[in-house]
Design a protein around this motif. Structure first.
Motif, PDB file in Angstrom:
ATOM      1  N   ASP A 196     -41.754  -1.343 -68.566  1.00 46.07           N
ATOM      2  CA  ASP A 196     -40.361  -0.876 -67.930  1.00 46.07           C
ATOM      3  C   ASP A 196     -40.071   0.643 -68.124  1.00 46.07           C
ATOM      4  O   ASP A 196     -39.100   0.968 -68.436  1.00 46.07           O
ATOM      5  N   PHE A 197     -41.062   1.274 -68.036  1.00 46.65           N
ATOM      6  CA  PHE A 197     -41.055   2.878 -68.069  1.00 46.65           C
ATOM      7  C   PHE A 197     -40.670   3.343 -66.832  1.00 46.65           C
ATOM      8  O   PHE A 197     -41.332   3.234 -65.670  1.00 46.65           O
ATOM      9  N   GLU A 198     -39.543   4.019 -66.652  1.00 49.55           N
ATOM     10  CA  GLU A 198     -38.997   4.500 -65.315  1.00 49.55           C
ATOM     11  C   GLU A 198     -39.135   5.912 -65.114  1.00 49.55           C
ATOM     12  O   GLU A 198     -39.001   6.757 -66.078  1.00 49.55           O
ATOM     13  N   TYR A 199     -39.723   6.531 -63.947  1.00 51.11           N
ATOM     14  CA  TYR A 199     -39.952   7.803 -63.730  1.00 51.11           C
ATOM     15  C   TYR A 199     -39.744   8.056 -62.183  1.00 51.11           C
ATOM     16  O   TYR A 199     -39.636   7.026 -61.624  1.00 51.11           O
ATOM     17  N   ARG A 200     -39.238   9.282 -62.024  1.00 52.90           N
ATOM     18  CA  ARG A 200     -38.977   9.484 -60.681  1.00 52.90           C
ATOM     19  C   ARG A 200     -39.381  10.797 -60.142  1.00 52.90           C
ATOM     20  O   ARG A 200     -39.970  11.637 -61.062  1.00 52.90           O
ATOM     21  N   GLY A 201     -39.600  10.866 -58.724  1.00 53.48           N
ATOM     22  CA  GLY A 201     -40.112  12.033 -58.101  1.00 53.48           C
ATOM     23  C   GLY A 201     -40.370  11.696 -56.671  1.00 53.48           C
ATOM     24  O   GLY A 201     -39.656  10.781 -56.150  1.00 53.48           O
ATOM     25  N   ARG A 202     -41.128  12.644 -55.977  1.00 49.47           N
ATOM     26  CA  ARG A 202     -41.275  12.230 -54.722  1.00 49.47           C
ATOM     27  C   ARG A 202     -42.927  11.831 -54.311  1.00 49.47           C
ATOM     28  O   ARG A 202     -43.569  12.650 -55.001  1.00 49.47           O
ATOM     29  N   VAL A 203     -43.234  11.280 -53.237  1.00 50.91           N
ATOM     30  CA  VAL A 203     -44.671  10.512 -53.019  1.00 50.91           C
ATOM     31  C   VAL A 203     -44.467  10.909 -51.745  1.00 50.91           C
ATOM     32  O   VAL A 203     -43.661  11.094 -50.851  1.00 50.91           O
ATOM     33  N   PRO A 204     -46.030  11.000 -51.303  1.00 47.16           N
ATOM     34  CA  PRO A 204     -46.140  11.287 -49.645  1.00 47.16           C
ATOM     35  C   PRO A 204     -45.639  10.168 -48.766  1.00 47.16           C
ATOM     36  O   PRO A 204     -45.333  10.647 -47.650  1.00 47.16           O
ATOM     37  N   ALA A 205     -45.397   9.020 -49.374  1.00 45.52           N
ATOM     38  CA  ALA A 205     -44.801   7.783 -48.336  1.00 45.52           C
ATOM     39  C   ALA A 205     -43.500   8.068 -47.906  1.00 45.52           C
ATOM     40  O   ALA A 205     -42.949   7.626 -46.867  1.00 45.52           O
ATOM     41  N   ASP A 210     -36.192  11.686 -53.624  1.00 50.09           N
ATOM     42  CA  ASP A 210     -36.581  10.962 -54.875  1.00 50.09           C
ATOM     43  C   ASP A 210     -36.802   9.678 -54.822  1.00 50.09           C
ATOM     44  O   ASP A 210     -36.010   8.906 -54.462  1.00 50.09           O
ATOM     45  N   ARG A 211     -37.912   9.156 -55.376  1.00 46.32           N
ATOM     46  CA  ARG A 211     -38.138   7.701 -55.552  1.00 46.32           C
ATOM     47  C   ARG A 211     -37.991   7.619 -57.165  1.00 46.32           C
ATOM     48  O   ARG A 211     -38.463   8.292 -57.976  1.00 46.32           O
ATOM     49  N   VAL A 212     -37.736   6.160 -57.362  1.00 49.23           N
ATOM     50  CA  VAL A 212     -37.740   5.612 -58.619  1.00 49.23           C
ATOM     51  C   VAL A 212     -38.638   4.725 -59.020  1.00 49.23           C
ATOM     52  O   VAL A 212     -38.630   3.649 -58.184  1.00 49.23           O
ATOM     53  N   PHE A 213     -39.583   4.551 -59.861  1.00 46.18           N
ATOM     54  CA  PHE A 213     -40.692   3.448 -60.197  1.00 46.18           C
ATOM     55  C   PHE A 213     -40.610   3.002 -61.724  1.00 46.18           C
ATOM     56  O   PHE A 213     -40.118   3.830 -62.498  1.00 46.18           O
ATOM     57  N   SER A 214     -40.971   2.077 -61.714  1.00 46.83           N
ATOM     58  CA  SER A 214     -40.931   1.080 -63.016  1.00 46.83           C
ATOM     59  C   SER A 214     -42.304   0.777 -63.074  1.00 46.83           C
ATOM     60  O   SER A 214     -42.677  -0.105 -62.415  1.00 46.83           O
ATOM     61  N   VAL A 237     -38.389   1.025 -57.586  1.00 48.96           N
ATOM     62  CA  VAL A 237     -37.067   0.365 -57.935  1.00 48.96           C
ATOM     63  C   VAL A 237     -35.984   1.277 -57.527  1.00 48.96           C
ATOM     64  O   VAL A 237     -34.900   1.219 -58.197  1.00 48.96           O
ATOM     65  N   THR A 238     -36.491   2.294 -56.682  1.00 44.91           N
ATOM     66  CA  THR A 238     -35.460   3.065 -56.183  1.00 44.91           C
ATOM     67  C   THR A 238     -34.051   2.568 -55.881  1.00 44.91           C
ATOM     68  O   THR A 238     -33.036   2.959 -56.189  1.00 44.91           O
ATOM     69  N   ASP A 239     -34.097   1.267 -55.019  1.00 47.71           N
ATOM     70  CA  ASP A 239     -32.721   0.741 -54.412  1.00 47.71           C
ATOM     71  C   ASP A 239     -32.082   0.187 -55.815  1.00 47.71           C
ATOM     72  O   ASP A 239     -30.850   0.329 -55.761  1.00 47.71           O
ATOM     73  N   ARG A 240     -32.654  -0.305 -56.460  1.00 47.95           N
ATOM     74  CA  ARG A 240     -32.072  -0.922 -57.667  1.00 47.95           C
ATOM     75  C   ARG A 240     -31.345  -0.093 -58.558  1.00 47.95           C
ATOM     76  O   ARG A 240     -30.315  -0.269 -58.866  1.00 47.95           O
ATOM     77  N   VAL A 241     -32.139   1.015 -58.846  1.00 48.10           N
ATOM     78  CA  VAL A 241     -31.512   2.263 -59.877  1.00 48.10           C
ATOM     79  C   VAL A 241     -30.585   2.704 -59.016  1.00 48.10           C
ATOM     80  O   VAL A 241     -29.440   3.022 -59.805  1.00 48.10           O
ATOM     81  N   ARG A 242     -30.636   3.071 -57.791  1.00 43.76           N
ATOM     82  CA  ARG A 242     -29.376   3.665 -57.075  1.00 43.76           C
ATOM     83  C   ARG A 242     -28.479   2.822 -57.039  1.00 43.76           C
ATOM     84  O   ARG A 242     -27.124   3.481 -57.045  1.00 43.76           O
TER      85      ARG A 242
END
Length: 795
Positions: A196-205, A210-214, A237-242
Motif C-alpha cells: 500500500d505504498f501511495e505515490y502520485r504524478g502524471r502518466v501518458p494515459a 495528477d493520478r494516485v497509485f497504490s 486509486v485516484t478516485d478513492r484518494v480524492r
C-alpha cells in the motif's frame, strides 16, 4: 570454477525455476522402456522394478490405461506408489521416432497434489497475470523492466515493449519515480515486502492531471535463495484518494473557516482552505452593501464588488489584477457575472486560449504553461435567498463534478459565516453608534482645566462595552469629572451606560456633594433592578447592576478637589515635581448593592496637577508597565493619553475610556470677595462694591443687571439667612455672582399676584440672568447666578 552470480555477473540466468517433472519411455504395447530418476522418486519404484513391465501394472485397481495417442492432450491417471499410496498424476505423452522406424512415447507426469495445473500451464498463468485488474510488473535487480501485463499498459499508457530493459524514471519521469525507486531498492536490499505504498504524478494515459497509485512490492527469490528481481502490483486509486481528501477537507473546513465574526478573516480562511487542496488560485469578492452591514435584497440587481481576500498556490502561480480592497471588474460574459446573476455555480474547463473576459481579473502570461489557468469555477456566495458575493477558483487542470460539489459545500458553509459576520457588523455598528452618541461629543476645556480623552472600542470585532466618561460644568466655575463602567457588553450595556450618564447629569445639576450624588445614583440602580422582574433577559436594568463610577469635582477658585468612588479605582494623581500615584479613595460598593455608604475625600491640588481617570480594564497585566508610570505633570494631557493607551494591557474583548485633566487656578485679579454685615444698609453697599469691580473689569454693560442681582441675593440672605454673609464675583467664561450665608434653607421661585408687594425678586433674577441656583456647603448655602460676558470682552 562455478559460474558467476547470474544477476551480478556476466553469466545470464533463467529468471524462473523450471517445472520438476517425472519422465519415462514406452512403446506402442505400453511396455516401459525408459525410467528417469525423477520418475523413480515420484512413484517410489526403481528402474529395475519397472523396465520391461507394462504401464498398466503401475495403475491403481480399476483404472484403465487409455491409448497413448489420447494422452497427447493430457490425462489424469491414478498410480500406486511403491509404499502403497495412490497418487493422482497429470500425464502428457509425446510421440518419438525410435530406432528402425519404431515409434516410442515420451511420458511426462506431475503429482497434482503438490504441483497444481497452473505451475505446468505457462499459457494459463500468463493469461491470469495479463488479465489481472492489477498492474503487474517484473523487474530485474537493476530495476529494469522484464515483463508487464496488459493492465499496466492501460493504466499508465506506456506499451510493455517500451518498458523492457528500461527503468521507471526513464519511462514515467512525472510519476514520483525517485520515491518509488527508493522503496524498490529497500525491498531488494532487505527482502521485506512493502504494501500500500501511495505515490502520485502524471502518466501518458491522463497527462492533464495528477493520478494516485497504490502498489505492493515483493522480492523474487529462487529455491536456492538467489535474488532474481522484484515484482510489484499496482492499482489506480485516484478516485478513492480524492474522495478521501475531499471528506478530510470538508471536515477540516468546519474548524478552519469562520473562526471569527470578521469578513476579512473568514474570506481569507476560505481562500486558504480551497487553495490548499482544490485550486491553484482563489478569490473572494463581496458586495459593498454586504460589507457595510446592509441587508441584501434578493430581487435587486448585483451591485459593486470589493475584493476581500485571495490566495495563490505558490509564488509563481496565477496573479490577480484586483488587489485586496480593490474593485474587481468582471466582463458581462464571464462565469463570475453569470454566477452572480443566476445564483448557481458556473464552470468553464477549457480556457485555452484565454477568452476576453479572463483578462479583466488575471494578468496575461507571456506563454500558456502547465501553471497557467485552464479552468475556472465561479460560485455565488448565497445566504437566506440572497447573493452576498462570488468566489472564483482557477487551476491548471479541469474541475471534476466531485470538485464542483465540494467547492459548493465549502462556499455554502463559508456563506453562513459571512452572513453572520454581516449581521454582526450591522449590530456592532448600531451598538457602537448608540454608545458614541451617548458619550459627550465635545468636552469643555479651558485655562482652569485642560482636558484630553480617549475612547477605545474593543480591539476585536466583539460587542461594544459599557465604559463611559463625562465632563460636567458646575456653578462657581467648578467642573465635575466622571468615569464609569457598566458590566457586560452589547446594546444592553450601552443603554444602561446612557441611563447612568443622564442620571449623573441630572444629579450634578443639583450641585450635590460627590458622596450624595453617588448615593442617589445607587438608589436609581436599585430601582432599575426592580425592572428586571418584568424583562425576560434583564436588559439594561441587569447591565446597570454592579456598575462602577468615580465622581470628582474640581474648584479652580480654591484648588480644592473632592472625590468619591462607587467600586471604581481612584484617579492617578501627578503633582508638579512629584511622581504619579494612584489615589486611594475609601472603597465604596458598586452601584445597586445598597450596602455601605459612600465617602467624600477632599484634597488641595496645586496648579498644573494632572489627573488621569481610567476605567477598570485599564490596568496592566502581571509584569506589565504600571499605569502611573505613563502619567507626568510635565506633559500635556494629550501626550499623557497617548502614553496610557500604549501602556494598557492587550485585552481584545474590553473597551477602554480615559479622561486626563491638568488643573489650573483662577487668577486672583478675576475674583472679588466681600464680607457683609447683617444690616439692611449692606444692600446698597454691596451694589456699590459690585459696580466698582465691574468698572475695573471693564464690564460696565453688565452693571444694571448685576446690581439688581446683587440687591436681590443680598436681600434674601439678610431676610432669610443668617451670618456670616459674603458676596463674591468671579469673572471667567461668564460673570458669576455668589452670595453665601450660614442658613441651609433654600429660596424658591414664587409667582406673585398683582396685589402682592413682594415675591418678585427671584423671578426677576431668573429673567435677567442666564441661570441661577443654590448649592449647599458645610457651613450653609450659596445662591448664585451667571451672566454671559459681552462678545467684545475677552473671557
Amino acid at each position: 570454477m562455478p559460474p558467476a552470480d547470474p544477476f551480478h555477473g556476466p553469466t545470464p540466468a533463467v529468471p524462473f525455476d523450471t517445472m520438476p517433472m517425472a519422465r519415462a519411455l514406452a512403446d506402442d504395447e505400453l511396455t516401459v522402456t525408459g525410467w528417469s530418476r525423477a520418475a523413480a522418486e515420484l512413484l517410489g519404484r526403481p528402474a529395475a522394478d519397472v523396465l520391461g513391465q507394462p504401464l498398466t501394472a503401475l495403475l491403481a485397481d480399476g483404472h484403465a490405461m487409455p491409448e497413448l495417442s489420447a494422452v497427447e492432450d493430457g490425462v489424469v491417471l491414478r498410480a500406486v506408489h511403491g509404499d502403497g499410496r495412490v497418487l493422482t498424476l497429470g500425464v502428457h505423452a509425446t510421440a518419438l521416432d525410435g530406432p528402425g522406424g519404431r515409434r516410442l512415447w515420451s511420458l511426462a507426469a506431475i503429482d497434482l497434489a503438490t504441483a497444481p495445473w497452473w505451475r505446468s500451464s505457462h499459457s494459463a498463468l500468463e493469461r491470469f497475470l495479463s488479465d489481472s485488474p492489477y498492474g503487474i510488473a517484473v523487474l530485474d535487480t537493476e530495476l529494469r523492466y522484464v515483463w508487464g501485463n496488459r493492465t499496466l499498459e492501460r493504466i499508465a499508457g506506456v506499451p510493455n515493449a517500451a518498458r523492457v530493459g528500461r527503468r521507471m524514471a526513464e519511462i514515467l519521469p512525472e510519476l514520483g519515480s525517485e520515491a518509488v525507486d527508493e522503496v524498490m531498492r529497500h525491498v531488494l536490499r532487505t527482502g521485506q515486502p512493502v504494501l500500500d505504498f501511495e505515490y502520485r504524478g502524471r502518466v501518458p494515459a491522463d497527462p492533464g492531471r495528477d493520478r494516485v497509485f497504490s502498489a505492493g512490492y515483493l522480492r523474487l527469490d529462487d529455491d536456492r535463495g538467489r535474488t532474481l528481481g522484484l515484482c510489484y502490483m499496482g492499482i489506480d486509486v485516484t478516485d478513492r484518494v480524492r474522495t478521501r481528501e475531499r471528506l478530510v477537507l470538508l471536515t477540516e473546513s468546519g474548524a478552519r473557516i469562520g473562526s471569527t465574526l470578521d469578513f476579512t478573516t473568514t474570506a481569507r480562511e476560505l481562500a486558504d482552505v480551497v487553495v490548499s487542496r482544490l485550486a491553484d488560485f482563489a478569490a473572494v469578492d463581496l458586495l459593498e452593501t454586504v460589507l457595510a452591514g446592509g441587508e441584501p435584497d434578493p430581487g435587486a440587481a448585483v451591485g459593486r464588488l470589493r475584493r476581500v481576500a485571495h490566495a495563490a498556490a505558490g509564488p509563481d502561480g496565477i496573479r490577480p489584477v484586483a488587489a485586496v480592497g480593490g474593485e474587481p471588474h468582471y466582463h458581462p460574459d464571464s462565469p463570475m457575472a453569470a454566477a452572480l446573476a443566476t445564483g448557481s455555480a458556473v464552470l468553464e474547463n477549457h480556457l485555452l486560449p484565454w477568452p476576453p473576459w479572463l483578462a479583466a481579473d488575471l494578468s496575461r502570461q507571456p506563454a500558456v504553461t502547465s501553471g497557467a489557468a485552464s479552468a475556472v469555477l465561479a460560485l455565488p456566495i448565497g445566504a437566506r435567498g440572497a447573493v452576498l458575493g462570488v468566489v472564483v477558483l482557477l487551476r491548471g487542470e479541469p474541475f471534476e463534478p466531485d470538485d464542483v460539489a465540494l467547492a459548493e459545500e465549502l462556499v455554502s458553509r463559508a456563506a453562513v459565516c459571512l452572513d453572520n459576520a454581516r449581521r454582526f457588523a450591522r449590530e456592532h455598528r448600531t451598538a457602537l453608534a448608540l454608545q458614541r452618541s451617548l458619550l459627550p461629543p465635545v468636552l469643555p476645556s479651558g485655562p482652569t482645566l485642560e482636558i484630553a480623552h480617549r475612547y477605545l472600542p474593543a480591539a476585536t470585532a466583539g460587542e461594544v462595552g459599557g465604559k463611559w466618561f463625562d465632563v460636567i460644568p458646575l456653578p462657581g466655575a467648578r467642573t465635575a469629572l466622571v468615569v464609569g463602567e457598566v458590566a457586560g457588553r452589547g446594546i444592553d450595556a450601552a443603554a444602561a451606560m446612557g441611563r447612568l450618564r443622564t442620571a449623573v447629569h441630572t444629579l450634578a445639576d443639583q450641585d450635590l456633594a460627590p458622596d450624595e450624588l453617588l448615593a442617589h445614583l445607587d438608589d436609581l440602580v436599585l430601582r432599575l433592578g426592580e425592572e428586571r422582574a418584568h424583562q425576560p433577559h434583564g436588559g439594561a436594568a441587569a447591565a446597570a447592576q454592579g456598575a462602577t463610577c468615580l465622581y470628582l469635582v474640581h474648584d479652580p477658585a480654591t484648588g480644592r478637589c473632592t472625590a468619591a468612588s462607587a467600586g471604581h479605582p481612584g484617579p492617578i494623581l501627578a503633582r508638579p515635581g512629584n511622581p504619579a500615584v494612584r489615589l486611594g479613595l475609601p472603597p465604596g460598593p458598586p452601584l445597586g448593592e445598597g450596602s455601605l455608604p459612600f465617602e467624600t475625600t477632599a484634597l488641595d491640588l496645586p496648579e498644573g496637577t494632572v489627573l488621569a481617570l481610567t476605567t477598570r480594564a485599564a490596568r496592566p497585566d502581571e509584569g506589565g508597565r504600571p499605569l502611573p508610570d505613563a502619567v507626568s505633570a510635565a506633559d500635556p494631557p494629550e501626550l499623557v493619553c497617548d502614553r496610557l493607551v500604549r501602556a494598557l494591557p492587550p485585552v481584545p474583548q474590553e473597551d477602554v475610556a480615559l479622561l486626563v485633566a491638568r488643573t489650573g487656578r483662577i487668577a486672583p485679579d478675576r475674583i472679588a470677595t466681600w464680607d457683609l454685615e447683617s444690616d439692611p444698609t449692606e444692600v446698597s453697599r454691596a451694589r456699590l462694591l459690585a459696580a466698582r469691580q465691574l468698572d475695573v473689569w471693564e464690564l460696565q454693560e453688565l452693571a444694571f443687571t448685576t446690581e439688581l442681582a446683587v440687591s436681590e441675593l443680598v436681600t434674601n440672605a439678610l431676610r432669610y439667612g443668617r451670618p456670616p454673609i459674603s458676596l463674591r464675583l468671579i469673572r471667567q467664561a461668564s460673570l458669576i455672582c455668589e452670595v453665601s450665608d450660614g442658613a441651609s434653607s433654600s429660596p424658591r421661585l414664587r409667582h406673585a399676584r398683582t396685589t402682592d408687594e413682594g415675591g418678585r425678586g427671584l423671578f426677576i433674577l431668573a429673567q435677567l440672568t442666564r441661570r441661577w441656583g443654590t448649592r449647599y456647603t458645610d457651613t450653609g448655602k450659596i445662591i448664585w447666578c451667571e451672566q454671559p460676558l459681552p462678545e467684545t470682552v475677552p473671557g
